[in-house]
Design a protein around this motif. Structure first.
Motif, PDB file in Angstrom:
ATOM      1  N   TRP A  74     -19.790 -11.361 -19.787  1.00  0.00           N
ATOM      2  CA  TRP A  74     -19.307 -12.627 -20.453  1.00  0.00           C
ATOM      3  C   TRP A  74     -18.183 -13.007 -19.705  1.00  0.00           C
ATOM      4  O   TRP A  74     -17.038 -12.018 -19.541  1.00  0.00           O
ATOM      5  N   TYR A  78     -13.903 -18.163 -21.173  1.00  0.00           N
ATOM      6  CA  TYR A  78     -14.674 -19.102 -22.039  1.00  0.00           C
ATOM      7  C   TYR A  78     -14.691 -18.580 -23.343  1.00  0.00           C
ATOM      8  O   TYR A  78     -14.795 -17.492 -23.422  1.00  0.00           O
ATOM      9  N   ARG A  80     -16.290 -17.407 -26.717  1.00  0.00           N
ATOM     10  CA  ARG A  80     -17.636 -16.823 -27.164  1.00  0.00           C
ATOM     11  C   ARG A  80     -18.114 -17.407 -28.382  1.00  0.00           C
ATOM     12  O   ARG A  80     -17.628 -17.206 -29.525  1.00  0.00           O
ATOM     13  N   PRO A  81     -19.271 -18.282 -28.502  1.00  0.00           N
ATOM     14  CA  PRO A  81     -19.806 -18.685 -29.808  1.00  0.00           C
ATOM     15  C   PRO A  81     -20.395 -17.903 -30.909  1.00  0.00           C
ATOM     16  O   PRO A  81     -21.858 -18.318 -31.081  1.00  0.00           O
ATOM     17  N   THR A 233     -19.766 -29.672 -25.649  1.00  0.00           N
ATOM     18  CA  THR A 233     -19.205 -28.357 -26.070  1.00  0.00           C
ATOM     19  C   THR A 233     -20.127 -27.017 -25.471  1.00  0.00           C
ATOM     20  O   THR A 233     -19.413 -26.130 -25.445  1.00  0.00           O
ATOM     21  N   PHE A 237     -18.786 -23.425 -23.678  1.00  0.00           N
ATOM     22  CA  PHE A 237     -19.212 -22.092 -23.604  1.00  0.00           C
ATOM     23  C   PHE A 237     -20.115 -21.608 -22.510  1.00  0.00           C
ATOM     24  O   PHE A 237     -20.851 -20.625 -22.384  1.00  0.00           O
ATOM     25  N   LEU A 281     -25.758 -16.462 -24.937  1.00  0.00           N
ATOM     26  CA  LEU A 281     -24.587 -16.772 -25.852  1.00  0.00           C
ATOM     27  C   LEU A 281     -24.458 -15.763 -26.969  1.00  0.00           C
ATOM     28  O   LEU A 281     -23.756 -15.829 -27.810  1.00  0.00           O
TER      29      LEU A 281
END
Length: 424
Positions: A74, A78, A80-81, A233, A237, A281
């Motif tokens: 990752w 950014y 992380r959702p 959005t 992400f 994600l």
């Protein structure tokens, strides 16, 4: 966003790592050789539950491509959702216009719909909590002075963001938020809806002891394009644009993925993110991914992507992956008319190719058409030739590029799809 007004994300490259891209790639080559060897021996490898730690042999490695589709790590730049994230929505007015709506009225164009979209897509694993600023923030200059438009002049765009941050700072504590939305007064004469986009900054702005590296700049009319804020959005992400921008902006923008995944088109009939993106994600765990063993034909079960998450820890795969190269894979998932995909055109098993070394906007994902001779849903689909791309029960597809055959043999009593993958 798609033609005629597709939104573009502006990207300013970050510096290369000290050892350079070549060194990292050599390490990845060795890792992938090992992974491809392991793939022959097993179809399932137990792994961690998060996309940032995906350890399956079919997990593509991250590359230097902008918004790389790699799932082995990752990018910490950014958010992380995979938890609750707080977003602030700030409404900007200008000296050359008087807003015709209140911020509360305009906010209803975006929320709670955007939060609900992500709650469904993530099976409840991600919550986007909006904080709506109740008063207009006055910009110091007229809207027309910023030259707002699609391929925006960098200097004017920077001036707009500097002014917006400075004007909002007295009333907004930026340190409290993971996502920042700047929404311009849609009635201002210099506001162009074609300019809606995410802006990434190489050199961050600073406010409230916080580095601000990324903004969602919204210039939509009211009501806005469907799912536009969810699309933008998604860039926050680290998801790429999946549409194709034709030469000169004239032509079809949706030839890569059609209606499938809102990162291709927010107008799509099936905007739920691809299973590959949900894996990236962290909304789909390694336990829900089958790496396909091609030593012989094997039957795999697929749970429909938009079906609710199952309780009790039962393992029901939502994604099949065939590793086809160092930076490429074939992904297979099942799509059904429910949840975010309730308006889709054709149910069935969807097949697409993923390239982790292909940048955003250049086709990192391409859907394979299961019915190349037909189209569907003219008048509602963004790209009818791919609207009927999924395979139904009893149908098959030969992938000549990778020498594979995929066949949908049936469905179980609880709705899962039975898929066979073999060499041709």
């Amino acid at each position: 966003m798609r033609s005629p007004n597709p939104s573009l994300e502006v990207y300013v490259p970050r510096a290369r790592t000290p050892d350079g891209g070549a060194g990292r790639r050599l390490r990845r080559v060795a890792a992938v050789v090992t992974s491809l060897s392991a793939l022959v021996a097993t179809s399932i490898v137990a792994g961690p539950a998060t996309a940032s730690e995906a350890a399956l042999p079919c997990a593509l490695g991250r590359t230097d491509a902008h918004h790389s589709e790699g799932v082995d790590s990752w990018d910490g730049a950014y958010p992380r959702p995979d938890r609750r994230l707080d977003a602030v929505m700030i409404f900007l007015s200008f000296p050359d216009a008087r807003p015709g709506s209140t911020p509360q009225e305009l906010s209803r164009d975006y929320f709670p719909a955007t939060s609900a979209f992500f709650a469904r897509a993530s099976y409840g694993r991600f919550r986007l909590r909006p904080h709506i600023q109740r008063s207009w923030v006055r910009m110091p200059r007229p809207s027309a002075s910023y030259g707002i438009r699609r391929d925006w002049d960098a200097g004017r765009r920077s001036a707009y963001l500097r002014d917006a941050v400075a004007a909002a700072d007295p009333s907004v504590d930026f340190s409290r938020y993971d996502v920042v939305y700047f929404v311009a007064d849609p009635d201002a004469p210099g506001v162009d809806s074609d300019a809606t986009k995410v802006v990434n900054l190489d050199r961050p702005m600073h406010a409230d002891d916080r580095d601000l590296r990324r903004f969602v700049t919204v210039f939509e009319q009211s009501p806005p394009d469907r799912n536009v804020l969810a699309h933008e959005t998604g860039h926050v992400f680290d998801l790429p644009d999946l549409y194709h921008r034709p030469e000169g902006g004239k032509g079809d923008w949706d030839t890569y993925v059609g209606d499938w995944d809102l990162m291709g088109s927010q107008f799509g009939l099936a905007p739920d993110p691809f299973a590959w993106h949900k894996w990236r994600l962290g909304w789909i765990s390694d336990r829900q991914v089958d790496c396909v063993d091609l030593t012989g034909p094997a039957m795999h079960s697929l749970r429909t992507l938009s079906a609710p998450g199952e309780a009790g820890g039962r393992r029901r795969p939502r994604l099949l992956v065939v590793r086809t190269g160092l930076d490429s894979a074939l992904a297979i998932e099942a799509r059904g008319a429910q949840g975010n995909d309730r308006a889709l055109c054709t149910e069935g098993v969807l097949v697409y190719r993923v390239h982790s070394d292909t940048a955003s906007g250049s086709g990192p994902v391409q859907v394979l058409d299961g019915h190349p001779g037909t189209s569907a849903c003219w008048g509602t689909s963004v790209y009818p030739p791919l609207a009927d791309a999924p395979l139904g029960v009893g149908e098959s597809m030969d992938d000549a590029q990778d020498g594979l055959r995929l066949q949908v043999d049936g469905r179980t009593t609880d709705g899962d799809w039975s898929v066979k993958v073999s060499r041709r």
